[in-house]
Motif scaffolding. Structure first.
Motif, PDB file in Angstrom:
ATOM      1  N   THR A  18       0.836  -1.200   0.000  1.00  0.00           N
ATOM      2  CA  THR A  18       0.000   0.000   0.000  1.00  0.00           C
ATOM      3  C   THR A  18       0.870   1.249   0.000  1.00  0.00           C
ATOM      4  N   ALA A  19       0.509   2.201  -0.869  1.00  0.00           N
ATOM      5  CA  ALA A  19       1.219   3.476  -0.931  1.00  0.00           C
ATOM      6  C   ALA A  19       0.196   4.597  -0.791  1.00  0.00           C
ATOM      7  N   TYR A  20       0.395   5.465   0.202  1.00  0.00           N
ATOM      8  CA  TYR A  20      -0.524   6.587   0.428  1.00  0.00           C
ATOM      9  C   TYR A  20      -0.004   7.819  -0.310  1.00  0.00           C
ATOM     10  N   SER A  21      -0.892   8.432  -1.086  1.00  0.00           N
ATOM     11  CA  SER A  21      -0.504   9.606  -1.871  1.00  0.00           C
ATOM     12  C   SER A  21      -0.821  10.878  -1.111  1.00  0.00           C
ATOM     13  N   SER A  22       0.027  11.868  -1.275  1.00  0.00           N
ATOM     14  CA  SER A  22      -0.207  13.171  -0.661  1.00  0.00           C
ATOM     15  C   SER A  22      -0.890  14.139  -1.616  1.00  0.00           C
ATOM     16  N   SER A  23      -0.973  13.778  -2.891  1.00  0.00           N
ATOM     17  CA  SER A  23      -1.597  14.616  -3.907  1.00  0.00           C
ATOM     18  C   SER A  23      -1.813  13.755  -5.143  1.00  0.00           C
ATOM     19  N   LEU A  24      -2.559  14.283  -6.113  1.00  0.00           N
ATOM     20  CA  LEU A  24      -2.749  13.531  -7.350  1.00  0.00           C
ATOM     21  C   LEU A  24      -1.435  13.400  -8.120  1.00  0.00           C
ATOM     22  N   ALA A  25      -0.602  14.448  -8.079  1.00  0.00           N
ATOM     23  CA  ALA A  25       0.709  14.355  -8.743  1.00  0.00           C
ATOM     24  C   ALA A  25       1.549  13.254  -8.105  1.00  0.00           C
ATOM     25  N   HIS A  26       1.501  13.166  -6.779  1.00  0.00           N
ATOM     26  CA  HIS A  26       2.229  12.109  -6.076  1.00  0.00           C
ATOM     27  C   HIS A  26       1.661  10.739  -6.443  1.00  0.00           C
ATOM     28  N   ALA A  27       0.329  10.645  -6.552  1.00  0.00           N
ATOM     29  CA  ALA A  27      -0.301   9.385  -6.943  1.00  0.00           C
ATOM     30  C   ALA A  27       0.170   8.937  -8.326  1.00  0.00           C
ATOM     31  N   ARG A  28       0.311   9.882  -9.236  1.00  0.00           N
ATOM     32  CA  ARG A  28       0.784   9.527 -10.583  1.00  0.00           C
ATOM     33  C   ARG A  28       2.200   8.959 -10.531  1.00  0.00           C
ATOM     34  N   ARG A  29       3.059   9.562  -9.723  1.00  0.00           N
ATOM     35  CA  ARG A  29       4.437   9.060  -9.614  1.00  0.00           C
ATOM     36  C   ARG A  29       4.461   7.667  -8.995  1.00  0.00           C
ATOM     37  N   LEU A  30       3.683   7.461  -7.948  1.00  0.00           N
ATOM     38  CA  LEU A  30       3.618   6.143  -7.320  1.00  0.00           C
ATOM     39  C   LEU A  30       3.123   5.093  -8.309  1.00  0.00           C
ATOM     40  N   ALA A  31       2.117   5.457  -9.102  1.00  0.00           N
ATOM     41  CA  ALA A  31       1.553   4.525 -10.076  1.00  0.00           C
ATOM     42  C   ALA A  31       2.565   4.161 -11.153  1.00  0.00           C
ATOM     43  N   ARG A  32       3.256   5.156 -11.677  1.00  0.00           N
ATOM     44  CA  ARG A  32       4.245   4.867 -12.724  1.00  0.00           C
ATOM     45  C   ARG A  32       5.360   3.974 -12.199  1.00  0.00           C
ATOM     46  N   ASP A  33       5.824   4.243 -10.985  1.00  0.00           N
ATOM     47  CA  ASP A  33       6.895   3.427 -10.408  1.00  0.00           C
ATOM     48  C   ASP A  33       6.444   1.986 -10.243  1.00  0.00           C
ATOM     49  N   ALA A  34       5.241   1.784  -9.725  1.00  0.00           N
ATOM     50  CA  ALA A  34       4.738   0.430  -9.525  1.00  0.00           C
ATOM     51  C   ALA A  34       4.512  -0.273 -10.860  1.00  0.00           C
ATOM     52  N   GLY A  35       3.977   0.452 -11.831  1.00  0.00           N
ATOM     53  CA  GLY A  35       3.754  -0.142 -13.138  1.00  0.00           C
ATOM     54  C   GLY A  35       5.045  -0.562 -13.815  1.00  0.00           C
ATOM     55  N   GLU A  36       6.087   0.249 -13.657  1.00  0.00           N
ATOM     56  CA  GLU A  36       7.384  -0.103 -14.247  1.00  0.00           C
ATOM     57  C   GLU A  36       7.967  -1.363 -13.617  1.00  0.00           C
ATOM     58  N   ASP A  37       7.566  -1.653 -12.382  1.00  0.00           N
ATOM     59  CA  ASP A  37       8.024  -2.872 -11.708  1.00  0.00           C
ATOM     60  C   ASP A  37       7.161  -4.072 -12.052  1.00  0.00           C
ATOM     61  N   GLY A  38       6.205  -3.909 -12.952  1.00  0.00           N
ATOM     62  CA  GLY A  38       5.370  -5.015 -13.388  1.00  0.00           C
ATOM     63  C   GLY A  38       4.228  -5.346 -12.452  1.00  0.00           C
ATOM     64  N   ARG A  39       3.905  -4.452 -11.540  1.00  0.00           N
ATOM     65  CA  ARG A  39       2.846  -4.708 -10.580  1.00  0.00           C
ATOM     66  C   ARG A  39       1.506  -4.178 -11.103  1.00  0.00           C
ATOM     67  N   VAL A  40       0.411  -4.822 -10.724  1.00  0.00           N
ATOM     68  CA  VAL A  40      -0.917  -4.286 -10.990  1.00  0.00           C
ATOM     69  C   VAL A  40      -1.146  -3.119 -10.032  1.00  0.00           C
ATOM     70  N   VAL A  41      -1.540  -1.969 -10.567  1.00  0.00           N
ATOM     71  CA  VAL A  41      -1.719  -0.772  -9.746  1.00  0.00           C
ATOM     72  C   VAL A  41      -3.198  -0.603  -9.437  1.00  0.00           C
ATOM     73  N   LEU A  42      -3.548  -0.585  -8.157  1.00  0.00           N
ATOM     74  CA  LEU A  42      -4.916  -0.373  -7.721  1.00  0.00           C
ATOM     75  C   LEU A  42      -5.116   1.094  -7.367  1.00  0.00           C
ATOM     76  N   ALA A  43      -6.055   1.743  -8.015  1.00  0.00           N
ATOM     77  CA  ALA A  43      -6.426   3.114  -7.668  1.00  0.00           C
ATOM     78  C   ALA A  43      -7.543   3.036  -6.640  1.00  0.00           C
ATOM     79  N   VAL A  44      -7.255   3.478  -5.425  1.00  0.00           N
ATOM     80  CA  VAL A  44      -8.221   3.400  -4.328  1.00  0.00           C
ATOM     81  C   VAL A  44      -8.706   4.813  -4.031  1.00  0.00           C
ATOM     82  N   GLY A  45      -9.943   5.094  -4.375  1.00  0.00           N
ATOM     83  CA  GLY A  45     -10.478   6.432  -4.199  1.00  0.00           C
ATOM     84  C   GLY A  45     -11.629   6.656  -5.156  1.00  0.00           C
ATOM     85  N   GLY A  46     -11.839   7.913  -5.537  1.00  0.00           N
ATOM     86  CA  GLY A  46     -12.922   8.248  -6.445  1.00  0.00           C
ATOM     87  C   GLY A  46     -12.442   8.423  -7.866  1.00  0.00           C
TER      88      GLY A  46
END
Length: 293
Positions: free
Chosen positions: A37-65
Protein backbone atom coordinates in the motif's frame (compact mmCIF):
# COMPACT_ATOMS: atom_id res chain seq x y z
CA UNK A 1 -0.33 -14.91 -8.77
CA UNK A 2 -0.60 -11.17 -9.31
CA UNK A 3 1.37 -8.60 -7.36
CA UNK A 4 -0.53 -5.44 -6.44
CA UNK A 5 0.36 -1.94 -5.35
CA UNK A 6 -2.61 -0.01 -3.96
CA UNK A 7 -2.33 3.77 -4.36
CA UNK A 8 -4.69 5.22 -1.78
CA UNK A 9 -6.21 8.66 -1.58
CA UNK A 10 -6.69 8.96 2.19
CA UNK A 11 -9.18 11.84 1.81
CA UNK A 12 -11.59 10.22 -0.70
CA UNK A 13 -15.01 10.20 0.94
CA UNK A 14 -13.44 10.93 4.32
CA UNK A 15 -11.62 7.78 5.44
CA UNK A 16 -13.50 5.61 2.93
CA UNK A 17 -10.39 4.97 0.81
CA UNK A 18 -8.48 3.06 3.46
CA UNK A 19 -11.66 1.41 4.74
CA UNK A 20 -12.67 0.17 1.27
CA UNK A 21 -9.23 -1.33 0.73
CA UNK A 22 -9.21 -3.31 3.98
CA UNK A 23 -11.81 -5.88 3.00
CA UNK A 24 -10.48 -6.35 -0.51
CA UNK A 25 -6.86 -6.52 0.70
CA UNK A 26 -7.71 -9.28 3.16
CA UNK A 27 -9.23 -11.37 0.37
CA UNK A 28 -6.35 -10.74 -2.06
CA UNK A 29 -3.77 -11.81 0.52
CA UNK A 30 -5.82 -14.82 1.56
CA UNK A 31 -5.72 -15.96 -2.06
CA UNK A 32 -1.91 -15.71 -2.06
CA UNK A 33 -1.48 -12.38 -3.84
CA UNK A 34 1.16 -9.89 -2.70
CA UNK A 35 -0.19 -6.45 -1.87
CA UNK A 36 1.65 -3.31 -0.82
CA UNK A 37 0.00 0.00 0.00
CA UNK A 38 1.22 3.48 -0.93
CA UNK A 39 -0.52 6.59 0.43
CA UNK A 40 -0.50 9.61 -1.87
CA UNK A 41 -0.21 13.17 -0.66
CA UNK A 42 -1.60 14.62 -3.91
CA UNK A 43 -2.75 13.53 -7.35
CA UNK A 44 0.71 14.36 -8.74
CA UNK A 45 2.23 12.11 -6.08
CA UNK A 46 -0.30 9.39 -6.94
CA UNK A 47 0.78 9.53 -10.58
CA UNK A 48 4.44 9.06 -9.61
CA UNK A 49 3.62 6.14 -7.32
CA UNK A 50 1.55 4.53 -10.08
CA UNK A 51 4.24 4.87 -12.72
CA UNK A 52 6.90 3.43 -10.41
CA UNK A 53 4.74 0.43 -9.53
CA UNK A 54 3.75 -0.14 -13.14
CA UNK A 55 7.38 -0.10 -14.25
CA UNK A 56 8.02 -2.87 -11.71
CA UNK A 57 5.37 -5.02 -13.39
CA UNK A 58 2.85 -4.71 -10.58
CA UNK A 59 -0.92 -4.29 -10.99
CA UNK A 60 -1.72 -0.77 -9.75
CA UNK A 61 -4.92 -0.37 -7.72
CA UNK A 62 -6.43 3.11 -7.67
CA UNK A 63 -8.22 3.40 -4.33
CA UNK A 64 -10.48 6.43 -4.20
CA UNK A 65 -12.92 8.25 -6.44
CA UNK A 66 -12.91 9.31 -10.07
CA UNK A 67 -10.15 11.86 -9.50
CA UNK A 68 -7.84 9.14 -8.21
CA UNK A 69 -8.91 6.70 -10.93
CA UNK A 70 -8.26 9.35 -13.58
CA UNK A 71 -4.88 10.32 -12.14
CA UNK A 72 -3.59 6.75 -11.77
CA UNK A 73 -5.16 5.53 -15.01
CA UNK A 74 -3.84 8.56 -16.87
CA UNK A 75 -0.33 7.92 -15.53
CA UNK A 76 -0.49 4.30 -16.75
CA UNK A 77 -2.04 5.16 -20.14
CA UNK A 78 0.20 4.00 -22.97
CA UNK A 79 2.65 2.18 -20.68
CA UNK A 80 1.26 -1.36 -20.89
CA UNK A 81 0.84 -1.50 -17.11
CA UNK A 82 -2.41 -2.87 -15.66
CA UNK A 83 -4.91 -0.82 -13.62
CA UNK A 84 -7.40 -2.10 -11.07
CA UNK A 85 -10.00 0.00 -9.26
CA UNK A 86 -11.17 -0.09 -5.66
CA UNK A 87 -14.00 2.49 -5.71
CA UNK A 88 -14.09 4.67 -2.60
CA UNK A 89 -15.14 8.15 -3.70
CA UNK A 90 -18.33 10.17 -4.10
CA UNK A 91 -18.96 9.34 -7.74
CA UNK A 92 -17.08 6.18 -8.80
CA UNK A 93 -18.40 6.74 -12.32
CA UNK A 94 -15.62 5.03 -14.26
CA UNK A 95 -15.95 1.94 -12.06
CA UNK A 96 -19.68 2.05 -12.81
CA UNK A 97 -18.99 2.21 -16.56
CA UNK A 98 -16.78 -0.87 -16.23
CA UNK A 99 -19.54 -2.69 -14.36
CA UNK A 100 -17.37 -3.36 -11.31
CA UNK A 101 -19.17 -4.98 -8.36
CA UNK A 102 -19.52 -3.17 -5.03
CA UNK A 103 -19.25 -6.38 -2.99
CA UNK A 104 -15.63 -6.81 -1.75
CA UNK A 105 -15.56 -10.56 -2.45
CA UNK A 106 -16.82 -10.11 -6.00
CA UNK A 107 -14.40 -7.24 -6.59
CA UNK A 108 -11.49 -9.31 -5.27
CA UNK A 109 -12.37 -12.07 -7.75
CA UNK A 110 -12.31 -9.54 -10.59
CA UNK A 111 -8.88 -8.30 -9.51
CA UNK A 112 -7.50 -11.81 -9.11
CA UNK A 113 -9.04 -13.62 -12.07
CA UNK A 114 -10.17 -11.29 -14.85
CA UNK A 115 -8.03 -10.77 -17.93
CA UNK A 116 -6.96 -7.16 -18.60
CA UNK A 117 -9.09 -5.41 -21.21
CA UNK A 118 -8.02 -2.48 -23.36
CA UNK A 119 -10.01 0.73 -22.82
CA UNK A 120 -9.68 4.23 -24.20
CA UNK A 121 -8.29 7.22 -22.33
CA UNK A 122 -8.64 10.95 -23.03
CA UNK A 123 -5.77 13.39 -23.58
CA UNK A 124 -6.69 16.88 -22.34
CA UNK A 125 -4.75 19.98 -23.37
CA UNK A 126 -5.31 23.70 -22.89
CA UNK A 127 -3.32 26.91 -22.89
CA UNK A 128 -3.63 27.32 -19.13
CA UNK A 129 -3.27 23.74 -17.91
CA UNK A 130 -0.57 21.13 -18.45
CA UNK A 131 -1.39 18.18 -20.70
CA UNK A 132 -3.10 15.46 -18.72
CA UNK A 133 -4.77 12.14 -19.43
CA UNK A 134 -8.10 11.20 -17.83
CA UNK A 135 -10.55 8.31 -18.08
CA UNK A 136 -14.12 9.55 -17.91
CA UNK A 137 -15.07 12.88 -19.44
CA UNK A 138 -14.27 16.52 -20.07
CA UNK A 139 -17.13 18.92 -19.37
CA UNK A 140 -17.51 22.65 -19.82
CA UNK A 141 -20.10 25.12 -18.59
CA UNK A 142 -22.62 24.68 -15.82
CA UNK A 143 -21.40 21.10 -15.22
CA UNK A 144 -17.92 22.29 -14.31
CA UNK A 145 -19.35 24.98 -12.04
CA UNK A 146 -21.62 22.42 -10.36
CA UNK A 147 -18.69 20.05 -9.82
CA UNK A 148 -16.68 22.86 -8.24
CA UNK A 149 -19.54 23.51 -5.82
CA UNK A 150 -19.84 19.76 -5.10
CA UNK A 151 -16.12 19.46 -4.36
CA UNK A 152 -16.42 22.34 -1.90
CA UNK A 153 -19.50 20.90 -0.16
CA UNK A 154 -18.80 20.11 3.49
CA UNK A 155 -22.13 18.76 4.72
CA UNK A 156 -23.25 16.69 1.72
CA UNK A 157 -21.74 13.59 0.14
CA UNK A 158 -22.27 11.47 -2.97
CA UNK A 159 -25.15 12.24 -5.34
CA UNK A 160 -26.60 14.79 -2.92
CA UNK A 161 -23.52 17.01 -3.18
CA UNK A 162 -23.66 16.92 -6.99
CA UNK A 163 -27.39 17.67 -7.07
CA UNK A 164 -27.03 20.59 -4.66
CA UNK A 165 -24.03 21.84 -6.63
CA UNK A 166 -26.07 21.65 -9.81
CA UNK A 167 -28.94 23.66 -8.35
CA UNK A 168 -26.55 26.36 -7.17
CA UNK A 169 -24.75 26.50 -10.53
CA UNK A 170 -27.93 26.66 -12.62
CA UNK A 171 -29.42 29.42 -10.46
CA UNK A 172 -26.55 31.74 -11.35
CA UNK A 173 -25.82 30.55 -14.91
CA UNK A 174 -25.96 32.80 -17.97
CA UNK A 175 -26.14 30.82 -21.26
CA UNK A 176 -22.86 30.82 -23.15
CA UNK A 177 -22.16 30.51 -26.86
CA UNK A 178 -20.01 27.41 -27.46
CA UNK A 179 -17.93 26.80 -30.56
CA UNK A 180 -17.11 23.11 -30.99
CA UNK A 181 -14.69 21.67 -33.50
CA UNK A 182 -15.28 17.92 -33.79
CA UNK A 183 -12.80 16.12 -36.05
CA UNK A 184 -12.30 19.34 -38.00
CA UNK A 185 -15.99 20.27 -38.39
CA UNK A 186 -17.21 23.36 -36.55
CA UNK A 187 -20.52 23.48 -34.67
CA UNK A 188 -21.99 26.44 -32.76
CA UNK A 189 -24.42 26.02 -29.87
CA UNK A 190 -25.77 28.29 -27.18
CA UNK A 191 -26.72 27.00 -23.78
CA UNK A 192 -25.59 25.36 -20.59
CA UNK A 193 -22.92 22.75 -21.12
CA UNK A 194 -20.80 20.52 -23.33
CA UNK A 195 -19.61 17.07 -22.24
CA UNK A 196 -17.02 15.06 -24.17
CA UNK A 197 -17.63 11.60 -22.73
CA UNK A 198 -15.52 8.47 -22.84
CA UNK A 199 -17.56 6.92 -20.03
CA UNK A 200 -21.33 7.32 -20.14
CA UNK A 201 -21.52 8.32 -16.47
CA UNK A 202 -20.57 11.44 -14.55
CA UNK A 203 -21.69 13.37 -11.48
CA UNK A 204 -22.24 10.28 -9.27
CA UNK A 205 -24.20 7.98 -11.56
CA UNK A 206 -25.81 10.38 -13.99
CA UNK A 207 -26.01 8.78 -17.44
CA UNK A 208 -25.02 11.85 -19.42
CA UNK A 209 -23.98 9.95 -22.57
CA UNK A 210 -26.01 6.74 -22.89
CA UNK A 211 -24.28 5.74 -26.12
CA UNK A 212 -20.71 6.21 -24.88
CA UNK A 213 -18.46 3.16 -24.66
CA UNK A 214 -15.03 3.07 -23.02
CA UNK A 215 -13.55 0.94 -25.81
CA UNK A 216 -15.01 2.28 -29.08
CA UNK A 217 -12.27 4.78 -29.93
CA UNK A 218 -14.72 7.70 -29.90
CA UNK A 219 -15.96 10.48 -27.63
CA UNK A 220 -19.69 11.15 -27.34
CA UNK A 221 -20.19 14.91 -27.27
CA UNK A 222 -23.39 15.89 -25.47
CA UNK A 223 -24.51 19.52 -25.77
CA UNK A 224 -27.28 20.85 -23.52
CA UNK A 225 -28.56 23.90 -25.33
CA UNK A 226 -30.66 26.91 -24.46
CA UNK A 227 -33.75 26.16 -22.40
CA UNK A 228 -35.77 27.74 -19.59
CA UNK A 229 -34.20 27.02 -16.22
CA UNK A 230 -37.25 25.07 -15.08
CA UNK A 231 -36.71 22.71 -18.05
CA UNK A 232 -33.04 22.37 -17.19
CA UNK A 233 -34.01 21.05 -13.74
CA UNK A 234 -36.16 18.47 -15.51
CA UNK A 235 -33.17 17.56 -17.67
CA UNK A 236 -31.07 17.10 -14.55
CA UNK A 237 -33.58 14.54 -13.27
CA UNK A 238 -33.62 12.76 -16.65
CA UNK A 239 -29.85 12.28 -16.45
CA UNK A 240 -30.58 9.37 -14.11
CA UNK A 241 -31.83 7.29 -17.05
CA UNK A 242 -30.37 9.04 -20.10
CA UNK A 243 -33.81 10.17 -21.35
CA UNK A 244 -32.52 13.74 -21.70
CA UNK A 245 -30.87 12.91 -25.05
CA UNK A 246 -34.36 12.59 -26.59
CA UNK A 247 -35.04 16.27 -25.91
CA UNK A 248 -34.72 18.75 -28.82
CA UNK A 249 -32.55 20.96 -26.57
CA UNK A 250 -29.90 18.21 -26.42
CA UNK A 251 -27.50 17.50 -29.30
CA UNK A 252 -25.21 14.45 -29.46
CA UNK A 253 -22.12 14.40 -31.69
CA UNK A 254 -19.34 11.81 -31.94
CA UNK A 255 -15.68 12.11 -32.83
CA UNK A 256 -12.08 11.40 -31.96
CA UNK A 257 -11.04 14.95 -31.11
CA UNK A 258 -13.02 17.94 -29.88
CA UNK A 259 -11.99 21.50 -29.17
CA UNK A 260 -14.36 23.51 -26.97
CA UNK A 261 -14.35 27.32 -26.99
CA UNK A 262 -16.83 29.91 -25.72
CA UNK A 263 -17.70 33.55 -26.14
CA UNK A 264 -16.90 34.35 -22.50
CA UNK A 265 -14.93 33.00 -19.56
CA UNK A 266 -16.36 29.50 -19.02
CA UNK A 267 -14.94 26.84 -16.68
CA UNK A 268 -14.18 23.26 -17.66
CA UNK A 269 -13.30 20.16 -15.66
CA UNK A 270 -12.15 16.59 -16.19
CA UNK A 271 -12.79 13.52 -14.03
CA UNK A 272 -13.92 15.66 -11.15
CA UNK A 273 -10.50 17.17 -10.46
CA UNK A 274 -9.11 19.37 -13.24
CA UNK A 275 -10.48 22.91 -12.87
CA UNK A 276 -9.53 25.47 -15.50
CA UNK A 277 -11.09 27.72 -18.15
CA UNK A 278 -11.83 27.25 -21.85
CA UNK A 279 -10.59 26.69 -24.49
CA UNK A 280 -9.73 23.02 -24.11
CA UNK A 281 -9.05 20.12 -26.48
CA UNK A 282 -9.94 16.50 -25.73
CA UNK A 283 -8.55 13.68 -27.87
CA UNK A 284 -9.33 9.99 -27.45
CA UNK A 285 -6.41 7.57 -27.10
CA UNK A 286 -7.88 4.28 -28.36
CA UNK A 287 -7.08 1.18 -26.29
CA UNK A 288 -4.34 3.01 -24.40
CA UNK A 289 -5.00 1.48 -20.98
CA UNK A 290 -5.19 -2.10 -19.71
CA UNK A 291 -7.71 -2.45 -16.91
CA UNK A 292 -9.19 -5.27 -14.84
CA UNK A 293 -12.95 -5.34 -15.16
Amino acid sequence: MRQFTAVVNPTAGGSAGAAALLGVARLLRAAGAELETAYSSSLAHARRLARDAGEDGRVVLAVGGDGMAGAVGGALSGTGAVLGLVPAGRGNDFARALGLPADPAALARVLLESAPRAVDTVEVTSAVHDRTVVLGSVYAGVDALANLHANNARLLRGAASYYAGGLRAVASWRPARFRLTVDGTEHTHGGYSVVAANSGYYGSGRLVAPGARVDDGLLDVVVIGEAPKRLFFTLMNELATGRHVQRPQVTVLRGKEIRIEADRDVPYGADGEVDAALPVTARVLPGALRVLG
